[in-house]
Structures are given as C-alpha cells and as structure tokens.
Design an enzyme around this catalytic site. Structure first.
Site, mmCIF file in Angstrom:
data_model
loop_
_atom_site.group_PDB
_atom_site.id
_atom_site.type_symbol
_atom_site.label_atom_id
_atom_site.label_comp_id
_atom_site.label_asym_id
_atom_site.label_seq_id
_atom_site.Cartn_x
_atom_site.Cartn_y
_atom_site.Cartn_z
ATOM 1 N N CYS A 79 -1.741 23.869 22.557
ATOM 2 C CA CYS A 79 -0.882 24.481 21.537
ATOM 3 C C CYS A 79 -1.087 23.763 20.191
ATOM 4 O O CYS A 79 -2.176 23.814 19.636
ATOM 5 C CB CYS A 79 0.576 24.472 21.991
ATOM 6 S SG CYS A 79 1.622 25.612 21.036
ATOM 7 N N HIS A 187 -0.122 27.760 26.407
ATOM 8 C CA HIS A 187 0.298 26.675 27.287
ATOM 9 C C HIS A 187 -0.231 26.943 28.694
ATOM 10 O O HIS A 187 0.344 27.746 29.426
ATOM 11 C CB HIS A 187 1.826 26.591 27.325
ATOM 12 C CG HIS A 187 2.436 26.080 26.063
ATOM 13 N ND1 HIS A 187 2.650 24.738 25.834
ATOM 14 C CD2 HIS A 187 2.871 26.734 24.957
ATOM 15 C CE1 HIS A 187 3.196 24.583 24.635
ATOM 16 N NE2 HIS A 187 3.340 25.777 24.088
ATOM 17 N N GLU A 189 -0.024 25.172 31.271
ATOM 18 C CA GLU A 189 0.938 24.726 32.274
ATOM 19 C C GLU A 189 2.074 25.728 32.482
ATOM 20 O O GLU A 189 2.841 25.615 33.435
ATOM 21 C CB GLU A 189 1.502 23.345 31.892
ATOM 22 C CG GLU A 189 2.542 23.348 30.794
ATOM 23 C CD GLU A 189 2.009 23.455 29.370
ATOM 24 O OE1 GLU A 189 2.801 23.289 28.426
ATOM 25 O OE2 GLU A 189 0.798 23.712 29.204
#
Length: 214
Positions: A79, A187, A189
């Site tokens: 990011c 992102h 994750e």
C-alpha cells in the site's frame, strides 16, 4: 526470517497475522541493526507519504533500506509502502521517496479520464490484470480480485516495472517490481486467496536467501 519494518505507520497486525497463516517466522522492529538480521523485509504503510518519509529518516531507516535493496535483498512494500518505493509523491507537498522505481504518486482527481462518479479513495475489491504473467510473484496466482484503499496512484512511464494493473479511471499499478524489490498497491494480507498466494510467493523468494539477485 522476515523482518517487518515498524516506523509508526504500518498495519503491523494484519501483516503479521498473514505471515502466521503461512507458518512464516517473522519479527517486528524499528531498529536497522535488528532488521538487518532478516532474510527479507516487508515495508507496510497506511497514511501520508510525507509523514512516512519523515519517520523513516528520523528512525535512521531510510539509508538502511536503500542499502538493503542495493545489495539485492528481498523487499516487499505494501500500500503506502509500495508508493514509497518510487521517486516521490505530491501528497501534502512534493516529497522524495526511496527512488528504487521510476514514478510519482498523484491524486486520483488529477487523472484526465477521472469520472466524477468514481469515488475517491479507490476503496474495495478490484480485479488484477497481469502484465508480466510469468513473474515469480504471480506463480500459481489467478487474475482475481484484491482489496484496495488509496487516494493517490502511481504514474510511471516505465512499463517494465508493471507486473499487474487494475482499472480505475485507467490503469492503476497494482503489483510493481524490479529484481527482488516488489510492491503491491493493494493489501495482500486482506485479499483472500489471491493476496495470500502473492504473499506466499514473496516468502518463497525470501527462502532463497540474501544477496542472490542477478
């Protein structure tokens, strides 16, 4: 072992939990000497580009990260961390970045084809379009949807650094890289199977060891 760089603006919890799901050992530190013991580094980031660069300088992390990358070691920016890999940003005034990759972060509203109906920030799920489908970071990854949250977008004339893009008033660099430096605007994750597969591929590269970049 992966070191997560703590400079005060990263989403450390979600990144660390993702590494735990991959059974990947990690540690979180702001100390360059400790971070230098890692085999790979992750530079997360949420917030202002200018503030992030100020903190990296104050914590003596900027020079360390630059040497780390120059030595050919694995680095993943996420990011804001991805944007920091580039030449700079206009956010809150022009600010120089780490300058590993050529390009500049500009507000979405500056895009000439920006539809007023499109919301800023670019937030939510968007589909990847692979530019370099054979890149190691895309191994066994499908062109699925990933999760974005950002108001500034990288503009670059160097197509060679674009591994994948998505569409939001034109191409948005979504995965970028050169050598063992990789960045994701989204992102990983928080991006389900697609994101975790990309993160797993980074972990696989880290396992090759340091200083093997050719």
């Amino acid at each position: 072992m992966i070191g997560i760089i703590d400079y005060g603006m990263g989403n450390l919890h979600s990144v660390s939990k993702a590494l735990e799901r991959l059974d990947q050992p990690y540690f979180i530190s702001e100390d360059p000497e400790e971070l230098n013991k890692a085999e790979g580094l992750i530079l997360p980031g949420v917030g202002s580009f200018k503030d992030a660069m100020t903190l990296l300088k104050e914590k003596n992390q900027e020079d360390f990260i630059k040497k780390w990358a120059a030595d050919g070691n694995p680095l993943l920016g996420i990011c804001l961390g991805m944007q920091l890999l580039f030449d700079g940003s206009e956010e809150n005034g022009d600010t120089d970045g780490l300058a590993f990759l050529p390009g500049y972060a500009r507000h979405f509203s500056k895009r000439k084809d920006m539809d007023p109906a499109l919301k800023i920030p670019h937030m939510g799920w968007n589909k990847l379009e692979f530019r370099l489908p054979d890149h190691d970071v895309l191994r066994d990854v499908e062109e699925g949807h990933v999760y974005f949250v950002h108001s500034y977008v990288i503009e670059t004339k160097d197509e060679d650094v674009l591994i994948a893009v998505c569409d939001y008033a034109g191409d948005v660099p979504a995965i970028v890289g050169r050598g063992r430096i990789i960045g994701t605007q989204f992102h990983p994750e928080k991006s389900s199977t697609v994101g975790m597969s990309i993160l797993k591929n980074f972990v696989t590269d880290v396992a090759k060891g340091r200083n093997t970049y050719e």
